[in-house]
Scaffold this motif. Structure first.
Motif, PDB file in Angstrom:
ATOM      1  N   ALA A 121      64.733  37.946  37.821  1.00  0.00           N
ATOM      2  CA  ALA A 121      63.530  37.922  36.990  1.00  0.00           C
ATOM      3  C   ALA A 121      63.100  39.348  36.641  1.00  0.00           C
ATOM      4  CB  ALA A 121      62.412  37.196  37.731  1.00  0.00           C
ATOM      5  N   THR A 157      67.421  37.550  33.958  1.00  0.00           N
ATOM      6  CA  THR A 157      66.496  36.519  33.485  1.00  0.00           C
ATOM      7  C   THR A 157      65.722  37.031  32.271  1.00  0.00           C
ATOM      8  OG1 THR A 157      66.215  36.089  35.849  1.00  0.00           O
ATOM      9  CG2 THR A 157      64.941  34.720  34.359  1.00  0.00           C
ATOM     10  N   GLN A 200      63.546  31.287  33.735  1.00  0.00           N
ATOM     11  CA  GLN A 200      64.506  30.889  34.778  1.00  0.00           C
ATOM     12  C   GLN A 200      65.334  29.688  34.324  1.00  0.00           C
ATOM     13  OE1 GLN A 200      64.015  30.081  39.366  1.00  0.00           O
ATOM     14  NE2 GLN A 200      63.240  28.247  38.343  1.00  0.00           N
ATOM     15  N   SER A 204      68.795  31.993  41.021  1.00  0.00           N
ATOM     16  CA  SER A 204      67.837  32.876  40.372  1.00  0.00           C
ATOM     17  C   SER A 204      67.089  33.652  41.447  1.00  0.00           C
ATOM     18  CB  SER A 204      66.854  32.063  39.541  1.00  0.00           C
ATOM     19  OG  SER A 204      66.054  31.267  40.377  1.00  0.00           O
ATOM     20  N   MET A 263      63.645  35.325  42.047  1.00  0.00           N
ATOM     21  CA  MET A 263      62.334  35.192  41.414  1.00  0.00           C
ATOM     22  C   MET A 263      61.250  35.846  42.270  1.00  0.00           C
ATOM     23  SD  MET A 263      62.550  33.490  38.551  1.00  0.00           S
ATOM     24  CE  MET A 263      64.180  33.798  37.899  1.00  0.00           C
ATOM     25  N   CYS A 299      53.719  38.223  37.541  1.00  0.00           N
ATOM     26  CA  CYS A 299      54.850  38.021  38.459  1.00  0.00           C
ATOM     27  C   CYS A 299      55.075  39.206  39.395  1.00  0.00           C
ATOM     28  CB  CYS A 299      56.118  37.764  37.674  1.00  0.00           C
ATOM     29  SG  CYS A 299      55.926  36.409  36.523  1.00  0.00           S
TER      30      CYS A 299
END
Lengths: 595, 122, 579
Positions: free
Chosen positions: C231, C269, C326, C352, C354, C504
């Motif tokens: 990400a 991502t 994602q 992924s 994240m 995030c």
């Protein structure tokens, strides 16, 4: 008009000993004799002499009947109410002076008392606003709204030197002043009726016996601090108090004594009840407000104090029931009247719930400065069974023990603090020589451990560990190091806890350690409990020479710990023995001793 | 509740009902013989009449209560009236009809109704 | 501002009134230890570690909540205080499981550090009754182990701050424990899986459900083709797990590390983020021009989406139907990429990385399997990646920078800024403006929507039309904006919502810093800076300029919003009941 009034105590104590049944039986018997137009039966609040309940007084004679049973009622109605002959066998013994019948106020229990907050308790029907008004009720509110400015009210309360009756003894007038000074659109007046000390029931008695005095006082407070809304936080375990408060609030609203534009003054005030679920910590002011606002009842650190930021984050005045009950009298009779009663720094009276090893358990109101000896020996009628006074506990789980050396100290806020106890809300538990002080400390600590809210570490874990050490000591496994460790932990909990509950939780341990350290040492060093309370340290033994071998003890032992042949001395297996003491009670030859 | 006067009115009305609890030594006491002999001679009616009249005439400082047999049952119903600090006056053979006069003359105005007292006829 | 003068340990300081003693002590260069305190989250004075002596007061006071006053004299390090703190720690230890060696927070535990700092020499001094708790492993994203809980309530406060409030304190006194109402499992409650509770926990009582073993099992399986994508925010935070300064961009080392671990492909991502912008910008355009449901609200934050399904189900039609980056990345890998490079979809494992624990929940959602297989198979957090790297004998700091694999490693600055609050909105605006104007536009920066304010709003005049936008930074601020939509008073056309405060970069899966670090650093600000400077330095900064994206639309998806795009890149939502 009734020529005669029968006042029957409808407090919690007398209600549980059957006063409701007595009232219905009274009416029944009165109707049979056609006296219903002449004689009225009134259910009142607590008279104070709870140990003698159910209680009733017949006026105009003022005959005080105690421990009345339903079966006695027909006789009382026939003889006393119809024929005018007092039923002497039911009179409270202290009112009988040979042939003469003394008035209640001449008895030892009442003569030393001074009733300010309890003045209407046991005298009026708490479910009738008219009876409260007949006793000058709501006159103080009328005077305040008609003739005094909020400033005047606060000055009057300040001048009276009234201090908070909830335990801390903070000057009430100062509290009012601080809350009045906080500027806010919305303020609140709260009443702490979350009485939680084991054995304390002063506030309950006031709410059950004279609910309007609290309502009137809260309205006065609302006017003084600039609040239009009040909350009474009362425990749900006080159903009678809750019921009477609800009735009282409704009556006050109907008379316009709560609501809009009271006494045409432009002042609006109303009160709501909030029922607490009985958590002890909700008696702490910030926890109480948290609970009223629907949150978990837990204290928060202060400052800010409620006078600045309280209920719903608004400035809030919180006093307890007994404090409020003083206010109308102060307004009506003046601050100088009030502060003429009591000691230099503690004015007025204090209500105590007298309990434990004492003849007259019940509720007493005495001027500040009365000695413990006066309360125990005179008002309380001394200790049953000729036992000796050992100590008295005041202040509930936050308080401490007063030993015999201090029995003549005048009781007031500061004196109690100086001897390691505190006024608290007014529980007073008398202990005799059969009381183990380590066990007493354990009892109170168990209470605090149960009631800790669990927010801060010292109280949540510290008191638990303290109790574990006490358990270790009373079970005979304690060491002398444990006493030191315990003491250290006590001081730690006192100075590190978040709220008053935690800060005072070790007091029962510390004060017993201070006055009765030898008992702790005895438990630890000699594994002995002199009072014979701590079961693990007890030994029951059969004296060979005295035992006739009648087998009565062996047959009654619930765990078959006693053995022996008929006619031969018996023996107790101390490993099996659970120390219930039945054998000793049963033995007809005093052959069993405990040590 | 609009005024203090309004409150006082309620108070005065309510006091009537609780006066009896004051055990006030300054009250005038009306004692009515209520032993078996008194009741048989009609003391209950006399007492009721006293209560009614006192209520009707709005007299506050009176306590009405019973007393025991005095030994001369032929004089029942018997009523004793005691002003605080004074000797008692004893009325005998009282009927409900006589009550009003006793109240007016004796209780209100302080003049004993001599013809109802014991020994008047003798 | 009124200033207050006081002395702390003899040091004179002057601070604004209403400052706490703890704040003031920092000015004096004093670090008072804390445990339950967490700046801006939890200030309740419960643990009593931060107690200090104030001259004239009988009891010690909690410095984290006690306000300073003029002339105050504070002592923070007396013998009594030191002894008190030690007893407090020993008491806490008496209820703690003390299994440091097997604890996920070993080395990063505030309790452990305090014990070390205070020289605790007997962890059993106050040994006594201890409650054995059963772990709550019901939720898909986290594990609660109350045997390690110190009842600081930071998680409770964090959850409440997120407007979720599914955990609180149950029971009282010694039996007190943190849990859900009626002792229900967390999975039975309206938890949005944001993980802010984990990030607030000072000990190992709360942790993400660890998928490291699952990842390594796939990598060690020769039949599996394991593709990882990271990400946008991971590059800005991962370095912190290796002791690097907060705000260090470690993109190159991260890619290198992922290759060393053994992933077959290392994608970004950010590519999926660019693709999300394409779909989202055109979805907005369609709604805007054709009287569709407005305001449109972004849907890339799975914590937010779940929150909306629980609390504002009536506003589901306002949510963009776009999958998150994602899921778009995974979907494209398993469809277009698998076809193009002839890899059997069933053998592909998409992992992924994240910043988020809610992503663990997102991969299990309905309608998130464009290829017939889940778009993403395993979602791990930044912290789990750090663990994978540490386990793989890699010296992170010594790694040489490497580049993402082509072609799903290609991205623009638009994708990068997805990692911060306001980023999705700005990225969308960059594409929207050109699409509406129908020509290249110079403007790249839309600074009005940047920054860490709770709600940011702006109005942009594009092609003669005013587009009013709002950015909601953290669930805390959601009701303020969403209640307006409910009552029909909303003036906005387009709203970005990020579940976690700061976006995030401050997600529930990010590296955990202790309370003191959080107190003296602007962690969000520093991480934000790393993101914006990468964006600034990239040659391409608008999603539609991404060459890989162009190729995929040409070869596979036709146009943004096409039927195919909907099949692969869009999803739907359902009302969830709170109880």
């Amino acid at each position: 008009m009734y020529r005669s009034n029968i006042l029957v105590c409808g407090g919690t104590g007398c209600t549980s000993s059957g006063s409701e049944k007595i009232i219905s039986k009274l009416w029944k018997e009165i109707k049979i004799r056609g006296l219903e137009q002449e004689v009225n039966v009134i259910k009142t609040g607590c008279f104070g002499l709870c140990s003698l309940g159910p209680i009733m007084i017949v006026y105009p004679e003022g005959s005080f009947y105690s421990m009345v049973q339903v079966d006695d009622i027909a006789e009382i109605v026939e003889e006393h109410l119809l024929k005018g002959r007092v039923v002497k066998r039911l009179l409270y013994k202290e009112t009988l002076d040979g042939e003469k019948i003394k008035s209640l106020n001449e008895t030892a229990f009442y003569s030393k008392q001074k009733r300010i907050v309890l003045k209407n308790c046991g005298l009026i029907n708490p479910e009738s606003i008219d009876e409260y008004i007949a006793m000058d009720g709501y006159c103080a509110l009328g005077r305040v709204l008609g003739k005094m400015s909020p400033r005047d009210v606060i000055e009057e309360i300040k001048m009276s030197d009234l201090r908070g009756r909830g335990g801390g003894g903070f000057p009430t007038g100062v509290k009012w002043e601080l809350t009045a000074k906080s500027e806010a659109e919305q303020k609140y007046v709260c009443c702490n009726a979350d009485e939680g000390d084991p054995g304390a029931f002063m506030d309950r008695a006031i709410l059950e016996g004279d609910p309007h005095s609290v309502i009137e006082s809260m309205a006065i407070a609302g006017y003084a601090i600039g609040a239009n809304k009040g909350f009474i936080y009362v425990r749900a375990e006080y159903p009678i108090a809750v019921k009477r408060l609800n009735i009282a609030i409704e009556q006050a609203r109907n008379y316009g004594l709560l609501g809009q534009d009271i006494f045409s003054s432009g002042f609006n005030f109303d009160i709501d009840l909030r029922l607490g679920a009985g958590a002890f910590v909700c008696g702490e002011e910030t926890a109480l407000m948290s609970s009223i606002s629907g949150k978990r009842g837990e204290p928060r650190p202060r400052p800010p104090y409620p006078a600045v930021k309280g209920l719903f984050d608004c400035p809030t005045l919180l006093n307890n029931v007994e404090t409020y009950a003083n206010i109308p009298q102060i307004i009506l009779k003046g601050a100088s009247w009030f502060n003429s009663i009591g000691t230099e720094k503690s004015k007025g009276t204090k209500v105590f719930a007298l309990g434990g090893k004492i003849n007259h358990t019940g509720l007493v109101e005495v001027p500040m400065g009365t000695t413990l000896r006066e309360i125990v020996e005179e008002i309380g009628g001394g200790i049953p069974n000729g036992k000796k006074f050992k100590a008295a506990q005041t202040g509930g789980p936050s308080g401490g023990c007063i030993s015999i050396e201090n029995i003549d100290i005048p009781i007031d806020y500061d004196n109690l603090l100086s001897i390691g106890s505190m006024m608290g809300s007014g529980g007073l538990i008398v202990m005799d020589q059969d009381t183990c002080m380590v066990d007493i400390a354990k009892f109170f600590l168990e209470f605090t451990v149960d009631e800790s809210c669990g927010k801060c570490v010292p109280c949540r874990i510290g008191t638990k560990r303290l109790l574990e050490i006490l358990n270790k000591i009373t079970s005979g496994n304690g060491t002398i190091e444990d006493i030191d460790k315990m003491e250290k932990l006590c001081y730690y909990i006192k100075s590190n806890s978040l709220c008053g509950l935690g800060q005072t939780a070790p007091n029962p341990v510390l004060s017993t350690l201070k006055c009765f350290r030898n008992e702790y040492e005895m438990h630890v060093n000699k594994k002995k409990c002199e009072a014979g309370v701590c079961k693990s340290l007890l030994r029951y033994e059969i004296i060979e020479g005295k035992c006739k071998g009648c087998t009565l003890c062996a047959r009654n032992c619930p765990v078959s710990a006693i053995s022996g042949f008929v006619g031969m001395p018996h023996e107790i297996d101390s490993d099996k023995c659970i120390k219930c003491g039945i054998c000793m009670q049963k033995c007809k030859f005093d052959a069993i001793i405990k040590h | 509740m609009k005024t203090l006067e309004e409150l006082k009115k309620i108070r005065d009305e309510a006091r009537k009902n609780i006066n009896v609890r004051n055990n006030n030594p300054n009250d005038i006491k009306v004692l009515i013989g209520m032993a078996t002999c008194g009741i048989a001679a009609g003391a209950r009616q006399v007492m009721k009449e006293f209560i009614n009249q006192v209520d009707k005439k709005n007299i506050r400082n009176v306590t009405i209560t019973q007393t025991d047999c005095a030994g001369s049952c032929e004089y029942e119903p018997r009523v004793e009236i005691i002003f605080p600090g004074n000797e008692k006056a004893t009325y005998v053979n009282i009927t409900p009809e006589k009550v009003s006069r006793i109240i007016d003359e004796h209780i209100i105005n302080g003049n004993i109704v001599k013809e109802y007292t014991i020994g008047w006829n003798n | 501002m009124k200033m207050v003068n006081l002395k702390i340990d003899g040091v004179k300081v002057s601070v604004p009134e209403n400052t706490t003693i703890l704040q003031a002590s920092i000015v004096a260069g004093i670090h008072i230890p804390t445990l339950c305190f967490l700046k801006d989250v939890n200030q309740i004075g419960a643990c009593r570690i931060c107690v200090v002596e104030v001259k004239g007061l009988k009891s010690l006071v909690a410095s984290c909540v006690y306000p300073v006053s003029e002339g105050m004299e504070v002592y923070t390090n007396t013998q009594f205080i030191r002894d008190s703190r030690k007893i407090t720690l020993e008491l806490i230890l008496s209820t703690h499981d003390k299994k440091c060696l097997s604890c996920i927070r070993n080395g990063n535990c505030e309790l452990q550090k305090l014990c070390s700092d205070f020289g605790i020499d007997d962890e059993n001094r106050f040994k006594g009754e201890k409650i054995r708790f059963i772990k709550d492993e019901s939720a898909i994203h986290l594990v609660r182990d109350n045997n390690k809980c110190v009842l600081c309530r930071r998680c409770v406060a964090a959850c409440k701050k997120q407007n979720v409030g599914v955990i609180n304190v149950n029971e009282r006194g010694f039996d007190t424990k943190v849990g859900c109402a009626f002792e229900k499992d967390l999975s039975d409650r309206s938890c949005v899986s944001c993980g802010q509770c984990i990030a607030s926990c000072p000990t190992g009582a709360l942790s993400e459900k660890d998928s490291c073993d699952e990842v390594m099992k796939a990598i060690y399986n020769e039949n599996k083709y394991v593709i990882v994508n990271t990400a946008p925010s991971i590059r800005a935070t991962l370095g912190e797990c290796f002791g690097m300064p907060i705000g260090t961009n470690v993109k190159g080392k991260m890619v290198a590390a992922l290759r060393r671990i053994g992933f077959d492909k290392v994608f970004d991502t950010d590519f999926g983020a660019d693709l999300t912008i394409m779909e989202e910008a055109y979805e907005f355009l369609d709604r805007f021009q054709n009287n569709g449901k407005l305001p449109m609200i972004t849907s890339c934050s799975p914590g937010w989406v779940k929150y909306c399904e629980y609390n504002y189900p009536d506003l589901i039609p306002n949510l963009s139907t776009c999958k998150s980056p994602q899921q778009m990345t995974g979907a494209i890998i398993k469809t277009w990429y698998a076809q193009k490079f002839n890899i059997s979809v069933k053998d592909i494992v998409v992992v992924s990385v994240m910043p988020c624990t809610a992503k663990k929940f997102e991969i299990t959602r309905e309608n998130q399997a464009a290829s017939g297989f889940p778009d993403t198979d395993i979602s791990i957090t930044t912290r789990e990646l750090a663990r994978l790297i540490k386990c793989a004998n890699i010296d992170f700091e010594l790694l040489q920078d490497e580049e993402f694999d082509s072609i799903l490693g290609d991205s623009t600055g638009a994708g990068v800024i997805f990692g911060v609050t306001g980023g999705v909105m700005e990225a969308a605006l960059r594409t929207l403006e050109e699409a509406l104007e129908g020509k290249p536009i110079d403007r790249v920066d839309y600074t009005e929507v940047r920054g860490n304010k709770g709600v940011k709003e702006a109005v942009y005049n594009i092609s003669g039309k005013n587009i009013s936008v709002a950015v909601v930074n953290g669930l805390e601020n959601v009701p303020e904006i969403l209640d307006e939509i409910r009552s029909g008073e909303s003036k906005y056309s387009f709203i970005e919502v990020m579940c976690c405060p700061g976006g995030c970069i401050n997600g529930g899966g990010q590296p955990i810093h202790n309370s003191y670090t959080r107190q003296i650093n602007d962690i969000i600000g520093k991480r934000m800076k790393a993101i914006y400077s990468e964006d600034k330095n990239l040659p391409l900064r608008k999603a539609h300029e991404n060459q890989a994206i162009k190729m995929i639309y040409d070869e596979f998806l036709d146009n943004p919003g096409s039927e195919k795009a909907h099949e692969v890149l869009h999803t739907n939502y359902t009302k969830r009941n709170k109880f």
